[in-house]
Design a protein around this motif. Structure first.
Motif, PDB file in Angstrom:
ATOM      1  N   LYS A   8      25.690  94.431  69.364  1.00  0.00           N
ATOM      2  CA  LYS A   8      26.536  95.143  70.114  1.00  0.00           C
ATOM      3  C   LYS A   8      28.074  94.985  69.992  1.00  0.00           C
ATOM      4  N   THR A   9      28.242  93.743  69.669  1.00  0.00           N
ATOM      5  CA  THR A   9      29.695  93.475  69.586  1.00  0.00           C
ATOM      6  C   THR A   9      29.938  93.940  68.120  1.00  0.00           C
ATOM      7  N   ILE A  10      29.156  93.862  67.081  1.00  0.00           N
ATOM      8  CA  ILE A  10      29.388  94.363  65.730  1.00  0.00           C
ATOM      9  C   ILE A  10      29.694  95.674  65.806  1.00  0.00           C
ATOM     10  N   LYS A  11      28.754  96.601  66.493  1.00  0.00           N
ATOM     11  CA  LYS A  11      29.003  98.001  66.396  1.00  0.00           C
ATOM     12  C   LYS A  11      30.340  98.423  67.063  1.00  0.00           C
ATOM     13  N   LYS A  12      30.765  97.615  68.195  1.00  0.00           N
ATOM     14  CA  LYS A  12      32.119  97.966  68.863  1.00  0.00           C
ATOM     15  C   LYS A  12      33.220  97.740  68.017  1.00  0.00           C
ATOM     16  N   SER A  88      36.780  85.968  60.759  1.00  0.00           N
ATOM     17  CA  SER A  88      37.255  86.822  60.192  1.00  0.00           C
ATOM     18  C   SER A  88      36.099  87.883  60.180  1.00  0.00           C
ATOM     19  N   LEU A  89      36.708  89.330  60.292  1.00  0.00           N
ATOM     20  CA  LEU A  89      35.767  90.324  60.098  1.00  0.00           C
ATOM     21  C   LEU A  89      36.442  91.399  59.027  1.00  0.00           C
ATOM     22  N   ILE A  90      35.509  91.695  58.070  1.00  0.00           N
ATOM     23  CA  ILE A  90      35.831  92.500  57.002  1.00  0.00           C
ATOM     24  C   ILE A  90      34.952  93.952  56.843  1.00  0.00           C
ATOM     25  N   LEU A  91      35.591  94.993  56.913  1.00  0.00           N
ATOM     26  CA  LEU A  91      34.900  96.166  56.738  1.00  0.00           C
ATOM     27  C   LEU A  91      35.325  96.978  55.396  1.00  0.00           C
ATOM     28  N   MET A  96      29.675  95.368  56.151  1.00  0.00           N
ATOM     29  CA  MET A  96      30.446  94.696  57.297  1.00  0.00           C
ATOM     30  C   MET A  96      30.204  93.076  56.860  1.00  0.00           C
ATOM     31  N   ILE A  97      31.094  92.393  56.937  1.00  0.00           N
ATOM     32  CA  ILE A  97      31.318  90.803  56.873  1.00  0.00           C
ATOM     33  C   ILE A  97      31.909  90.132  57.931  1.00  0.00           C
ATOM     34  N   GLN A  98      31.154  89.381  58.437  1.00  0.00           N
ATOM     35  CA  GLN A  98      31.643  88.331  59.492  1.00  0.00           C
ATOM     36  C   GLN A  98      31.669  86.920  58.810  1.00  0.00           C
ATOM     37  N   ILE A  99      32.749  86.165  59.007  1.00  0.00           N
ATOM     38  CA  ILE A  99      33.096  84.841  58.508  1.00  0.00           C
ATOM     39  C   ILE A  99      33.357  83.896  59.910  1.00  0.00           C
ATOM     40  N   ALA A 100      32.391  83.038  60.078  1.00  0.00           N
ATOM     41  CA  ALA A 100      32.693  82.331  61.387  1.00  0.00           C
ATOM     42  C   ALA A 100      33.574  81.292  61.071  1.00  0.00           C
ATOM     43  N   ALA A 101      34.045  80.283  62.111  1.00  0.00           N
ATOM     44  CA  ALA A 101      34.875  79.289  61.929  1.00  0.00           C
ATOM     45  C   ALA A 101      34.547  78.046  61.049  1.00  0.00           C
ATOM     46  N   ASN A 102      33.225  78.121  60.955  1.00  0.00           N
ATOM     47  CA  ASN A 102      32.470  77.115  60.055  1.00  0.00           C
ATOM     48  C   ASN A 102      32.407  77.560  58.693  1.00  0.00           C
ATOM     49  N   GLY A 103      32.984  78.833  58.336  1.00  0.00           N
ATOM     50  CA  GLY A 103      32.795  79.280  56.991  1.00  0.00           C
ATOM     51  C   GLY A 103      31.505  80.224  56.785  1.00  0.00           C
ATOM     52  N   LYS A 104      30.672  80.269  57.767  1.00  0.00           N
ATOM     53  CA  LYS A 104      29.222  80.776  57.549  1.00  0.00           C
ATOM     54  C   LYS A 104      29.559  82.488  57.437  1.00  0.00           C
ATOM     55  N   LYS A 105      28.822  82.969  56.371  1.00  0.00           N
ATOM     56  CA  LYS A 105      29.232  84.266  56.288  1.00  0.00           C
ATOM     57  C   LYS A 105      28.060  85.228  56.356  1.00  0.00           C
ATOM     58  N   SER A 106      28.169  86.389  57.202  1.00  0.00           N
ATOM     59  CA  SER A 106      27.137  87.168  57.543  1.00  0.00           C
ATOM     60  C   SER A 106      27.439  88.548  56.991  1.00  0.00           C
ATOM     61  N   VAL A 107      26.619  89.137  56.216  1.00  0.00           N
ATOM     62  CA  VAL A 107      26.900  90.389  55.678  1.00  0.00           C
ATOM     63  C   VAL A 107      25.740  91.423  56.225  1.00  0.00           C
ATOM     64  N   MET A 108      26.395  92.694  56.632  1.00  0.00           N
ATOM     65  CA  MET A 108      25.343  93.672  56.941  1.00  0.00           C
ATOM     66  C   MET A 108      25.569  95.017  56.170  1.00  0.00           C
ATOM     67  N   GLU A 215      44.269  88.163  48.848  1.00  0.00           N
ATOM     68  CA  GLU A 215      43.964  89.242  49.850  1.00  0.00           C
ATOM     69  C   GLU A 215      42.824  90.010  49.290  1.00  0.00           C
ATOM     70  N   LYS A 216      43.045  90.458  47.957  1.00  0.00           N
ATOM     71  CA  LYS A 216      41.904  91.414  47.359  1.00  0.00           C
ATOM     72  C   LYS A 216      40.558  90.727  47.273  1.00  0.00           C
ATOM     73  N   GLN A 217      40.517  89.548  47.240  1.00  0.00           N
ATOM     74  CA  GLN A 217      38.981  88.794  47.413  1.00  0.00           C
ATOM     75  C   GLN A 217      38.431  88.848  48.407  1.00  0.00           C
ATOM     76  N   ASN A 218      39.151  89.175  49.634  1.00  0.00           N
ATOM     77  CA  ASN A 218      38.595  89.061  50.846  1.00  0.00           C
ATOM     78  C   ASN A 218      37.620  90.623  50.826  1.00  0.00           C
ATOM     79  N   PHE A 219      37.749  91.243  50.083  1.00  0.00           N
ATOM     80  CA  PHE A 219      36.953  92.553  50.152  1.00  0.00           C
ATOM     81  C   PHE A 219      35.866  92.728  48.997  1.00  0.00           C
ATOM     82  N   VAL A 220      35.739  91.508  48.379  1.00  0.00           N
ATOM     83  CA  VAL A 220      34.508  91.288  47.318  1.00  0.00           C
ATOM     84  C   VAL A 220      33.338  90.943  48.016  1.00  0.00           C
ATOM     85  N   ILE A 221      32.536  91.624  47.915  1.00  0.00           N
ATOM     86  CA  ILE A 221      30.911  91.080  48.551  1.00  0.00           C
ATOM     87  C   ILE A 221      30.331  90.257  47.612  1.00  0.00           C
ATOM     88  N   GLU A 222      29.863  89.247  48.056  1.00  0.00           N
ATOM     89  CA  GLU A 222      29.277  88.162  47.104  1.00  0.00           C
ATOM     90  C   GLU A 222      27.810  88.139  47.394  1.00  0.00           C
TER      91      GLU A 222
END
Length: 222
Positions: A8-12, A88-91, A96-108, A215-222
């Motif tokens: 729900k948070t991601i959707k909003k 960080s939240l990257i769209l 959609m990419i979320q990066i937590a404080a511990n560096g863990k990355k989640s990609v939707m 800055e550009k690297q933020n939008f690279v999906i790995e």
């Protein structure tokens, strides 16, 4: 697997981010004054700056405040929260990419989420200069007074309406009355169906012609 609350948070957050992109990308409406403002905002391919996010809870009036930096560019949007907790939240148009404080990355992947797909398609149409999708999905009201402008968006699309009740964008015309005056976006406020509000206030905006390699690297999906 993501929890229901996280989904729900991601959707909003997706909807807030995309509408910031939709507006800055230069959507065109019937009113000539609004066309003029959108054209000025769209004249900058990249926008960076600081943001403050204020979420107000309807039940008790409590305000949850966070702040950080944002990037808006053709590749997507980055919200880099610095306080109270780094994240960080990257769209992008595909994910959609979320990066937590511990560096863990989640990609939707957008293909796995219908609301993401629908909004991303709208985003793509605006980037290509097609405003029909936005006008089809929203009732739009525009006003301007003394160099300050406001746009009120009310969703007609049921998918968007299930998350948000309205979206209000405000900004200024830096030299009102001049054809070549610059325009900027000051705030964005979304009212959820619960009547909770999420408000973004923007400051220290700059418009680089090119983003840095980092800055550009933020939008690279790995």
């Amino acid at each position: 697997m993501m929890t229901i609350g996280l989904k729900k948070t991601i959707k909003k957050r997706i909807i807030v981010n995309v509408f910031f992109a939709l507006f800055c990308a230069g959507s065109l409406f019937a009113q000539s004054s609004l066309e003029n403002i959108c054209a000025k905002l769209a004249s900058h391919p990249n926008t960076t700056g600081d943001f403050i996010q204020i979420k107000t809870l309807q039940t008790n009036g409590r305000k949850l405040i966070s702040n950080g930096k944002f990037i808006f560019c053709p590749e997507g949007i980055l919200w880099k929260t610095e306080k109270p907790f780094p994240s960080s939240l990257i769209l992008t148009k595909e994910a959609m990419i979320q990066i937590a404080a511990n560096g863990k990355k989640s990609v939707m992947n957008g293909k796995d989420n219908q609301i993401f797909t629908n909004i991303s398609e709208t985003l793509s149409s605006v980037f290509s200069g097609n405003a029909d999708a936005l006008k089809k999905n929203f009732e739009c009201t525009f006003s301007e007074k003394n160099g300050e402008w406001k746009i009120y968006l009310s969703p007609k699309d049921s998918t968007i309406a299930s998350v948000m009740k309205s979206l209000v964008l405000t900004g200024i015309i830096e030299e009102a009355g001049k054809d070549n005056a610059a325009a900027s976006l000051s705030s964005l406020e979304m009212t959820e169906m619960s009547e909770n509000t999420i408000r973004y206030e923007f400051s220290n905006q700059i418009y680089p012609k090119e983003l840095s390699p980092d800055e550009k690297q933020n939008f690279v999906i790995e």
